[in-house]
Design an enzyme around this catalytic site. Structure first.
Site, PDB file in Angstrom:
ATOM      1  N   SER A   1      43.890  39.012  43.420  1.00 52.95           N
ATOM      2  CA  SER A   1      44.089  38.807  41.978  1.00 52.95           C
ATOM      3  C   SER A   1      42.934  39.385  41.172  1.00 52.95           C
ATOM      4  CB  SER A   1      44.284  37.320  41.655  1.00 52.95           C
ATOM      5  OG  SER A   1      43.076  36.596  41.743  1.00 52.95           O
ATOM      6  N   ASP A  55      27.768  24.085  46.334  1.00 50.07           N
ATOM      7  CA  ASP A  55      26.608  24.166  45.446  1.00 50.07           C
ATOM      8  C   ASP A  55      27.124  24.262  43.995  1.00 50.07           C
ATOM      9  OD1 ASP A  55      24.423  24.835  43.923  1.00 50.07           O
ATOM     10  OD2 ASP A  55      23.766  26.483  45.219  1.00 50.07           O
ATOM     11  N   HIS A  94      41.078  38.301  29.065  1.00 48.24           N
ATOM     12  CA  HIS A  94      41.693  37.111  29.670  1.00 48.24           C
ATOM     13  C   HIS A  94      40.685  36.391  30.564  1.00 48.24           C
ATOM     14  CE1 HIS A  94      44.273  34.419  31.761  1.00 48.24           C
ATOM     15  NE2 HIS A  94      44.180  35.063  32.910  1.00 48.24           N
ATOM     16  N   CYS A 149      50.133  34.918  32.761  1.00 50.94           N
ATOM     17  CA  CYS A 149      49.241  34.680  31.607  1.00 50.94           C
ATOM     18  C   CYS A 149      49.440  35.695  30.485  1.00 50.94           C
ATOM     19  CB  CYS A 149      47.783  34.709  32.049  1.00 50.94           C
ATOM     20  SG  CYS A 149      47.436  33.674  33.457  1.00 50.94           S
ATOM     21  N   ASN A 191      41.025  27.203  33.039  1.00 51.25           N
ATOM     22  CA  ASN A 191      42.068  28.196  32.825  1.00 51.25           C
ATOM     23  C   ASN A 191      43.240  27.564  32.078  1.00 51.25           C
ATOM     24  OD1 ASN A 191      43.627  30.469  32.860  1.00 51.25           O
ATOM     25  ND2 ASN A 191      43.687  30.715  35.078  1.00 51.25           N
ATOM     26  N   SER A 232      49.254  37.907  36.035  1.00 54.14           N
ATOM     27  CA  SER A 232      49.401  38.273  37.450  1.00 54.14           C
ATOM     28  C   SER A 232      50.817  38.738  37.728  1.00 54.14           C
ATOM     29  CB  SER A 232      49.091  37.065  38.333  1.00 54.14           C
ATOM     30  OG  SER A 232      47.725  36.784  38.303  1.00 54.14           O
ATOM     31  N   LYS A 275      32.658  40.106  34.562  1.00 54.19           N
ATOM     32  CA  LYS A 275      32.620  41.158  35.583  1.00 54.19           C
ATOM     33  C   LYS A 275      33.543  42.320  35.219  1.00 54.19           C
ATOM     34  CE  LYS A 275      32.919  39.806  39.866  1.00 54.19           C
ATOM     35  NZ  LYS A 275      33.092  39.037  41.119  1.00 54.19           N
ATOM     36  N   THR A 283      39.264  26.303  39.254  1.00 57.40           N
ATOM     37  CA  THR A 283      39.697  27.165  38.142  1.00 57.40           C
ATOM     38  C   THR A 283      41.001  26.648  37.515  1.00 57.40           C
ATOM     39  OG1 THR A 283      40.924  28.730  39.542  1.00 57.40           O
ATOM     40  CG2 THR A 283      38.590  29.195  39.168  1.00 57.40           C
ATOM     41  N   GLU A 288      53.679  29.728  31.661  1.00 55.04           N
ATOM     42  CA  GLU A 288      54.069  29.960  33.051  1.00 55.04           C
ATOM     43  C   GLU A 288      54.093  28.628  33.799  1.00 55.04           C
ATOM     44  OE1 GLU A 288      49.989  32.154  34.083  1.00 55.04           O
ATOM     45  OE2 GLU A 288      51.145  31.704  35.876  1.00 55.04           O
TER      46      GLU A 288
HETATM   47  N1  CAA Z   1      25.142  30.225  43.120  1.00 54.37           N
HETATM   48  C1  CAA Z   1      25.549  31.218  42.326  1.00 54.37           C
HETATM   49  N2  CAA Z   1      26.656  31.973  42.579  1.00 54.37           N
HETATM   50  C2  CAA Z   1      27.364  31.677  43.677  1.00 54.37           C
HETATM   51  C3  CAA Z   1      26.978  30.643  44.559  1.00 54.37           C
HETATM   52  C4  CAA Z   1      25.803  29.894  44.249  1.00 54.37           C
HETATM   53  N3  CAA Z   1      25.385  28.903  45.025  1.00 54.37           N
HETATM   54  N4  CAA Z   1      27.884  30.597  45.556  1.00 54.37           N
HETATM   55  C5  CAA Z   1      28.791  31.563  45.334  1.00 54.37           C
HETATM   56  N5  CAA Z   1      28.467  32.215  44.188  1.00 54.37           N
HETATM   57  C6  CAA Z   1      29.182  33.312  43.549  1.00 54.37           C
HETATM   58  C7  CAA Z   1      29.703  34.331  44.537  1.00 54.37           C
HETATM   59  O1  CAA Z   1      28.690  35.253  44.910  1.00 54.37           O
HETATM   60  C8  CAA Z   1      30.811  34.973  43.717  1.00 54.37           C
HETATM   61  O2  CAA Z   1      30.256  35.872  42.797  1.00 54.37           O
HETATM   62  P1  CAA Z   1      30.602  37.449  42.929  1.00 54.37           P
HETATM   63  O3  CAA Z   1      32.073  37.547  42.661  1.00 54.37           O
HETATM   64  O4  CAA Z   1      29.765  38.078  41.883  1.00 54.37           O
HETATM   65  O5  CAA Z   1      30.244  37.827  44.330  1.00 54.37           O
HETATM   66  C9  CAA Z   1      31.369  33.802  42.903  1.00 54.37           C
HETATM   67  O6  CAA Z   1      30.372  32.779  42.960  1.00 54.37           O
HETATM   68  C10 CAA Z   1      32.641  33.205  43.473  1.00 54.37           C
HETATM   69  O7  CAA Z   1      32.427  32.967  44.830  1.00 54.37           O
HETATM   70  P2  CAA Z   1      33.539  33.336  45.908  1.00 54.37           P
HETATM   71  O8  CAA Z   1      34.085  34.700  45.631  1.00 54.37           O
HETATM   72  O9  CAA Z   1      33.050  33.025  47.260  1.00 54.37           O
HETATM   73  O10 CAA Z   1      34.619  32.232  45.458  1.00 54.37           O
HETATM   74  P3  CAA Z   1      35.936  31.790  46.175  1.00 54.37           P
HETATM   75  O11 CAA Z   1      36.481  32.862  47.038  1.00 54.37           O
HETATM   76  O12 CAA Z   1      35.719  30.454  46.780  1.00 54.37           O
HETATM   77  O13 CAA Z   1      36.895  31.602  44.904  1.00 54.37           O
HETATM   78  C11 CAA Z   1      38.405  32.814  43.496  1.00 54.37           C
HETATM   79  C12 CAA Z   1      36.963  32.548  43.842  1.00 54.37           C
HETATM   80  C13 CAA Z   1      39.063  33.560  44.656  1.00 54.37           C
HETATM   81  C14 CAA Z   1      38.519  33.657  42.238  1.00 54.37           C
HETATM   82  C15 CAA Z   1      39.122  31.456  43.285  1.00 54.37           C
HETATM   83  O14 CAA Z   1      38.479  30.712  42.272  1.00 54.37           O
HETATM   84  C16 CAA Z   1      40.587  31.601  42.927  1.00 54.37           C
HETATM   85  O15 CAA Z   1      41.429  31.889  43.763  1.00 54.37           O
HETATM   86  N6  CAA Z   1      40.922  31.384  41.626  1.00 54.37           N
HETATM   87  C17 CAA Z   1      42.305  31.505  41.125  1.00 54.37           C
HETATM   88  C18 CAA Z   1      42.724  32.945  40.953  1.00 54.37           C
HETATM   89  C19 CAA Z   1      42.115  33.613  39.769  1.00 54.37           C
HETATM   90  O16 CAA Z   1      41.713  32.970  38.803  1.00 54.37           O
HETATM   91  N7  CAA Z   1      42.069  34.936  39.797  1.00 54.37           N
HETATM   92  C20 CAA Z   1      41.557  35.725  38.682  1.00 54.37           C
HETATM   93  C21 CAA Z   1      42.338  36.973  38.453  1.00 54.37           C
HETATM   94  S1  CAA Z   1      44.070  36.571  38.287  1.00 54.37           S
HETATM   95  C22 CAA Z   1      44.284  36.128  36.660  1.00 54.37           C
HETATM   96  O17 CAA Z   1      43.445  36.385  35.851  1.00 54.37           O
HETATM   97  C23 CAA Z   1      45.514  35.403  36.270  1.00 54.37           C
HETATM   98  C24 CAA Z   1      45.197  33.962  36.196  1.00 54.37           C
HETATM   99  O18 CAA Z   1      44.895  33.431  35.138  1.00 54.37           O
HETATM  100  C25 CAA Z   1      45.228  33.174  37.439  1.00 54.37           C
END
Ligand code: CAA
Length: 390
Positions: free
Chosen positions: A206, A34, A238, A116, A277, A309, A247, A157, A84
């Site tokens: 993460s 979606d 960040h 980062c 990112n 990270s 959040k 991302t 990185e």
């Molecule tokens: N409409 C609106 N919102 C929706 C939706 C819809 N149809 N479907 C899902 N969502 C929301 C979910 O509810 C969730 O929100 P909440 O966190 O508020 O619950 C959000 O969208 C994301 O959904 P999921 O958690 O299910 O997403 P996912 O598990 O598929 O992926 C992630 C999310 C794990 C962060 C993934 O994008 C990822 O691994 N990203 C890379 C790691 C990252 O960026 N980590 C951040 C911290 S680390 C860091 O900062 C260093 C760096 O730069 C990497």
């Protein structure tokens, strides 16, 4: 009689990103997700993608060139390159940038890495160098190409960008304040081992590690004489994806007991929503968005949280300087973002699959980018770069 220490901080800042863009709505449709998950759930609209003849060096040189053009290079004695997504395990990527920009040989160049967080380590090092020798300036460049596996939760991302900053006394943009809070914890949330060009990430871990680091760095900031949260006007956190920062900011307000409305963070998202990112550049891209898109933030104090990270975090502040708008480049970032060439999902994935050139044989890249610098290929066992607009 003691004299006040000179203000040190950002004299100038400029941005570059990739030649291409992928719309996350298209990625959502192609992967059966979606689109609201990306636009609302992670707070991202687009991601920059590098052309085959672009990399962190070409973005870095493109970001830094207007700074050198405006200020000259006479006072630059140090180039710090934070990344990185390094292209060499030995030679600093900044050495190529030094050559492309024609910087003087009387200059030290080094690369910094801690995910980062690297650019913030560079900023702190630069502040120390300038404090010791106020005549000198440091060119600090953050540049990253964020790549994850296709069809992984992290695919949406990705992104690419560079922010170049000139650090010195008499900062026209932002004076960095001395108090800082730091936090380090050994966390296996993110890994890019030497045999991979994409990162392996434990996304859930993460996210919690990021928040733990923010609260830890904040507590350390306060323990070292940091200000109350209500003395800070904007919060640049960040942004691996903008919803992460939103959040985490909510958690910080709960932690400090100081409630704040969206104006404290909303303007920080304008560029990262469209670039994706850019790892160590993303915090400073958030700063660029505040400076460029708000009408007037002179005198406002900005709080910064840098997260890498693994993990290292730092909270610090800076004050926007009077007259800063005269030192900006109005519209420059938006123009670059609007000029990117869209890719459909199959075309982006084709570039993604071929992103790494072999080191054993010569390979020339096709001419694609319209940026001032390009990565021509590997010839005679060396990376070759060109200044395209000369
Ligand atoms: N409409 C609106 N919102 C929706 C939706 C819809 N149809 N479907 C899902 N969502 C929301 C979910 O509810 C969730 O929100 P909440 O966190 O508020 O619950 C959000 O969208 C994301 O959904 P999921 O958690 O299910 O997403 P996912 O598990 O598929 O992926 C992630 C999310 C794990 C962060 C993934 O994008 C990822 O691994 N990203 C890379 C790691 C990252 O960026 N980590 C951040 C911290 S680390 C860091 O900062 C260093 C760096 O730069 C990497």
């Amino acid at each position: 009689m003691t004299t006040a220490a000179p203000l040190i901080g950002l004299i100038d800042l400029a941005v570059a990103t990739g030649h291409h863009v992928v719309d996350l709505g298209d990625l959502a449709v192609a992967t059966g997700v979606d689109p609201a998950k990306y636009h609302v759930g992670i707070g991202q609209d687009q991601m920059s993608v590098l052309a085959p003849d672009e990399d962190i060096v070409t973005m870095a040189a493109s970001a830094a060139a207007p700074i050198i053009e405006r200020h000259g290079a006479e006072r630059i004695r140090t180039v710090l390159f934070a990344t990185e997504s390094g292209i060499d395990q030995s030679k600093a990527a900044g050495v190529y940038v030094h050559q492309l920009l024609g910087l003087p040989s009387g200059c030290r160049v080094v690369e910094l890495k801690q995910a980062c967080y690297g650019a913030t380590a560079g900023l702190q090092a630069a502040l120390g160098m300038v404090a010791r020798n106020p005549q000198e300036q440091v060119l600090l460049i953050a540049a990253d190409n964020a790549r994850y596996d296709v069809d992984s939760p992290a695919e949406a991302t990705q992104g690419a960008g560079a922010v170049a900053m000139l650090i010195g006394t008499d900062p026209a943009l932002l004076a960095i304040e001395p108090v800082t809070g730091v936090h380090t914890a050994d966390v296996d949330d993110f890994w890019r081992p030497n045999d991979r060009s994409t990162a392996v990430v434990d996304g859930r871990l993460s996210v919690t590690a990021y928040v733990d680091s923010l609260l830890g760095a904040w507590d350390d900031y306060r323990a070292h004489g940091g200000l109350d949260a209500d003395e800070i006007d904007r919060f640049c956190l960040h942004q691996p994806f903008t919803r992460m920062a939103a959040k985490a900011f909510k958690q910080l307000t709960q932690h400090t007991g100081v409630s704040r409305d969206d104006t404290a963070i909303a303007s920080t998202f304008a560029y990262n929503r469209r670039v994706g990112n850019s790892y160590t550049a993303s915090l400073y891209l958030a700063l660029a968005a505040v400076l460029d898109t708000e009408a007037d933030v002179a005198g406002r104090r900005i709080g910064f949280f840098s997260y890498g990270s693994g993990s290292v975090g730092e909270f610090f502040t800076g004050v926007v300087q009077p007259g800063y708008r005269a030192a900006l480049r109005p519209g420059a970032v938006m123009a670059q973002l609007d000029a990117r060439v869209p890719l459909d999902v199959p075309a982006y994935r084709k570039i993604h699959a071929g992103a790494v050139l072999p080191s054993e044989t010569d390979a020339k890249n096709p001419h694609v980018t319209t940026a001032p610098y390009r990565f021509a290929g590997i010839v005679g066992r060396a990376r070759r770069y060109e200044h395209t607009s000369s």
